[in-house]
Design an enzyme around this catalytic site. Sequence first.
Site, PDB file in Angstrom:
ATOM      1  N   VAL A 108       0.833  -1.207   0.000  1.00 27.13           N
ATOM      2  CA  VAL A 108       0.000   0.000   0.000  1.00 27.13           C
ATOM      3  C   VAL A 108       0.865   1.255   0.000  1.00 27.13           C
ATOM      4  CG1 VAL A 108      -1.678   1.318   1.351  1.00 27.13           C
ATOM      5  CG2 VAL A 108      -1.907  -1.160   1.162  1.00 27.13           C
ATOM      6  N   GLU A 114      -7.706   2.457   1.917  1.00 26.27           N
ATOM      7  CA  GLU A 114      -7.337   2.160   0.519  1.00 26.27           C
ATOM      8  C   GLU A 114      -8.151   0.974   0.026  1.00 26.27           C
ATOM      9  OE1 GLU A 114      -5.560  -0.627  -0.558  1.00 26.27           O
ATOM     10  OE2 GLU A 114      -5.356  -1.565   1.419  1.00 26.27           O
ATOM     11  N   GLU A 116      -4.009  -6.024  -5.032  1.00 22.36           N
ATOM     12  CA  GLU A 116      -2.702  -6.451  -5.528  1.00 22.36           C
ATOM     13  C   GLU A 116      -2.878  -6.938  -6.958  1.00 22.36           C
ATOM     14  OE1 GLU A 116      -0.540  -9.111  -2.948  1.00 22.36           O
ATOM     15  OE2 GLU A 116      -1.222  -8.000  -1.200  1.00 22.36           O
ATOM     16  N   ASN A 146     -14.387  -5.066   2.436  1.00 25.60           N
ATOM     17  CA  ASN A 146     -13.662  -6.328   2.251  1.00 25.60           C
ATOM     18  C   ASN A 146     -14.504  -7.519   2.703  1.00 25.60           C
ATOM     19  OD1 ASN A 146     -11.458  -5.182   1.085  1.00 25.60           O
ATOM     20  ND2 ASN A 146     -10.014  -5.670   2.712  1.00 25.60           N
ATOM     21  N   PHE A 191     -16.810 -10.488  -8.336  1.00 24.38           N
ATOM     22  CA  PHE A 191     -16.580 -11.332  -7.155  1.00 24.38           C
ATOM     23  C   PHE A 191     -17.582 -12.468  -7.030  1.00 24.38           C
ATOM     24  CE2 PHE A 191     -12.948  -9.737  -4.738  1.00 24.38           C
ATOM     25  CZ  PHE A 191     -12.582  -8.736  -5.612  1.00 24.38           C
ATOM     26  N   LEU A 192     -17.963 -12.985  -8.188  1.00 25.71           N
ATOM     27  CA  LEU A 192     -18.825 -14.168  -8.196  1.00 25.71           C
ATOM     28  C   LEU A 192     -18.124 -15.311  -8.926  1.00 25.71           C
ATOM     29  CD1 LEU A 192     -22.396 -12.662  -8.829  1.00 25.71           C
ATOM     30  CD2 LEU A 192     -21.473 -13.588  -6.701  1.00 25.71           C
ATOM     31  N   CYS A 205      -5.337  -9.710   2.927  1.00 21.92           N
ATOM     32  CA  CYS A 205      -6.411  -8.790   3.335  1.00 21.92           C
ATOM     33  C   CYS A 205      -7.681  -9.496   3.773  1.00 21.92           C
ATOM     34  CB  CYS A 205      -6.702  -7.820   2.202  1.00 21.92           C
ATOM     35  SG  CYS A 205      -5.247  -6.881   1.757  1.00 21.92           S
ATOM     36  N   LYS A 250      -7.581 -11.873   7.007  1.00 21.68           N
ATOM     37  CA  LYS A 250      -7.302 -11.165   8.269  1.00 21.68           C
ATOM     38  C   LYS A 250      -8.379 -10.114   8.569  1.00 21.68           C
ATOM     39  CE  LYS A 250      -4.064  -7.453   7.127  1.00 21.68           C
ATOM     40  NZ  LYS A 250      -4.866  -6.256   7.221  1.00 21.68           N
ATOM     41  N   LYS A 303      -3.414 -14.787  -6.228  1.00 20.79           N
ATOM     42  CA  LYS A 303      -4.195 -14.294  -7.365  1.00 20.79           C
ATOM     43  C   LYS A 303      -3.203 -13.957  -8.472  1.00 20.79           C
ATOM     44  CE  LYS A 303      -5.609 -10.031  -7.401  1.00 20.79           C
ATOM     45  NZ  LYS A 303      -6.291  -8.757  -7.143  1.00 20.79           N
TER      46      LYS A 303
HETATM   47  C1  UGA Z   1      -8.702  -6.834  -1.587  1.00 12.66           C
HETATM   48  C2  UGA Z   1      -9.780  -5.836  -2.045  1.00 12.66           C
HETATM   49  O1  UGA Z   1     -10.346  -6.254  -3.276  1.00 12.66           O
HETATM   50  C3  UGA Z   1      -9.194  -4.431  -2.178  1.00 12.66           C
HETATM   51  O2  UGA Z   1     -10.221  -3.503  -2.513  1.00 12.66           O
HETATM   52  C4  UGA Z   1      -8.534  -4.019  -0.849  1.00 12.66           C
HETATM   53  O3  UGA Z   1      -7.918  -2.759  -0.940  1.00 12.66           O
HETATM   54  C5  UGA Z   1      -7.485  -5.050  -0.480  1.00 12.66           C
HETATM   55  O4  UGA Z   1      -8.112  -6.358  -0.380  1.00 12.66           O
HETATM   56  C6  UGA Z   1      -6.894  -4.662   0.858  1.00 12.66           C
HETATM   57  O5  UGA Z   1      -7.626  -4.650   1.856  1.00 12.66           O
HETATM   58  O6  UGA Z   1      -5.727  -4.275   0.895  1.00 12.66           O
HETATM   59  P1  UGA Z   1      -6.718  -8.171  -2.814  1.00 12.66           P
HETATM   60  O7  UGA Z   1      -6.708  -9.004  -1.571  1.00 12.66           O
HETATM   61  O8  UGA Z   1      -5.444  -7.603  -3.304  1.00 12.66           O
HETATM   62  O9  UGA Z   1      -7.724  -6.908  -2.630  1.00 12.66           O
HETATM   63  O10 UGA Z   1      -7.308  -9.039  -4.020  1.00 12.66           O
HETATM   64  P2  UGA Z   1      -8.762  -9.391  -4.556  1.00 12.66           P
HETATM   65  O11 UGA Z   1      -8.781  -9.166  -6.005  1.00 12.66           O
HETATM   66  O12 UGA Z   1      -9.822  -8.747  -3.761  1.00 12.66           O
HETATM   67  O13 UGA Z   1      -8.815 -10.984  -4.309  1.00 12.66           O
HETATM   68  C7  UGA Z   1      -8.828 -11.543  -2.995  1.00 12.66           C
HETATM   69  C8  UGA Z   1      -8.997 -13.040  -3.068  1.00 12.66           C
HETATM   70  O14 UGA Z   1     -10.311 -13.381  -3.487  1.00 12.66           O
HETATM   71  C9  UGA Z   1      -8.059 -13.750  -4.050  1.00 12.66           C
HETATM   72  O15 UGA Z   1      -7.560 -14.930  -3.462  1.00 12.66           O
HETATM   73  C10 UGA Z   1      -8.940 -14.071  -5.230  1.00 12.66           C
HETATM   74  O16 UGA Z   1      -8.516 -15.201  -5.950  1.00 12.66           O
HETATM   75  C11 UGA Z   1     -10.266 -14.347  -4.531  1.00 12.66           C
HETATM   76  N1  UGA Z   1     -11.439 -14.145  -5.407  1.00 12.66           N
HETATM   77  C12 UGA Z   1     -11.746 -12.914  -5.901  1.00 12.66           C
HETATM   78  C13 UGA Z   1     -12.257 -15.236  -5.694  1.00 12.66           C
HETATM   79  O17 UGA Z   1     -12.014 -16.375  -5.243  1.00 12.66           O
HETATM   80  N2  UGA Z   1     -13.362 -15.034  -6.487  1.00 12.66           N
HETATM   81  C14 UGA Z   1     -13.691 -13.817  -6.985  1.00 12.66           C
HETATM   82  O18 UGA Z   1     -14.726 -13.696  -7.691  1.00 12.66           O
HETATM   83  C15 UGA Z   1     -12.855 -12.726  -6.701  1.00 12.66           C
END
Ligand code: UGA
Length: 459
Positions: free
Chosen positions: A11, A150, A154, A224, A265-266, A276, A279, A336
Amino acid sequence: MKLSIIGAGYVGLTTAACLAELGHDVFCAEADAGKLSDLQNGKVPFFEPHLEELVARNHTSGRLNFGRTEQAIDHGHAIFICVGTPPLENGEADLSAIEHVAREIAVRAQGYKLIIEKSTVPVKTGVELRRYMSRHNANHLEYDVVSNPEFLREGSAVEDFFHPDRIVVGVEEERAATQMREIYRPVLEQSFTCPVHAPCSRRKEPVFLVTDTNSAELIKHASNSFLAMKISFINIVADLCEAAGADVTKVAEGIGIDGRIGPAFLNPGIGFGGFCFPKDLQAFVRIAEKFGCDFALLREVERINQSRVGKFVETVKKELWVLGGKKIAVWGLAFKPDTDDIRFAPSLSIVRQLIAQGASVRAYDPQAMGKTKKEIPDLICCRDIYEASAGVEAIVLLTEWEEFRKADWARLSGLVERALIIDGRNALACETVTAHGFQYVGVGGITGAPELTPSISRP
Ligand code: UGA
């Protein structure tokens, strides 16, 4: 404006480089001596698309400098606190790094400072920060405390910084909101030269939402947690689709078209990971408890997520029967795509379980190999998906990197022992791989039998 960032993690460093790119004079402090020396030599300690070029460009131009916390406190009119708030054993966030920075500001700073908390913190941290500052204010510092959560993801953090949906600022004084608006003005007006897209077609002005600090802090955890809830929800719908003979992709599409739900996110799969969601969910449950609210809903979200790894390993076993002595290719290890981050990655738990049950795992990830090898020494690390897939009885996809979608299936069908793909992210097109002779097993009822026999038949 003269801005300081304390903490050069995902961040902090992204924020520092992007604010410098907007034209601000930024000083970024990092406590870890090794990381600091890397940054001073132009090396970014982790992989994040576009970040290295932004850091290099702004460091060379003199708009982005690195050093110690005291220097940052002296430099900035505004100080962004971006230090870590890792989970304690009971799930609560450890705020000692924030308190430490507050102490340093209180004993050192002079005149006026805008103190901005960007680290993810529990509600009322701003209130505590103000109380702490007023108790230790030896220099009669004038200050405002702002919560500016924020929402960077990532893998797309730079893009998210320049093209956010909203910028949330929690303030107690209007003058603090005015200064925050000034800091972010080029983003609010979308008036910068986009470092990600040229030409840039994403010029939608974000919402600037001003709230009190408690509400801003809650917005972060609630966002989140809500996204995590969507993922666990679709994961159970995927189980139902699998059992009932439906297709989760179609179900997700059908519900996501509803504007009240939305399609993001589906995507079902092996569950969410990263530093993130897991935790923040735990922390939010604890925060709610402290205020007398039972957020059992989120405990269930977490429980569902934890069950995904075991469920996926069972799917692999259903296809391969006994895992002992089997060669398995794993495509993708990062939590991811577009990151080298493996923290709380479900892929690592899956790999550990496969190895524990006697499988020989040959892995490839475009960025996360080095970090994973340190965690799982028994992992066989390969140079690409082709080396990883040589002689295997199953290809298991755990992270949906774009390059996997462009695989040469004809070549792969000649390399594998058995043409079977188990896709933990529904990332591949079932019809493409089955057309090349592979059996396809996705998540949530998406399966396909091979249309051709593999080009090379093995004895
Ligand atoms: C997440 C939030 O999306 C951000 O907005 C936030 O700023 C960040 O946490 C944080 O608190 O710092 P991030 O953890 O980097 O971001 O990544 P995401 O794209 O949100 O994915 C999180 C997890 O969910 C990954 O393991 C991803 O594979 C999983 N995911 C996501 C799914 O299994 N299915 C989905 O449809 C979307």
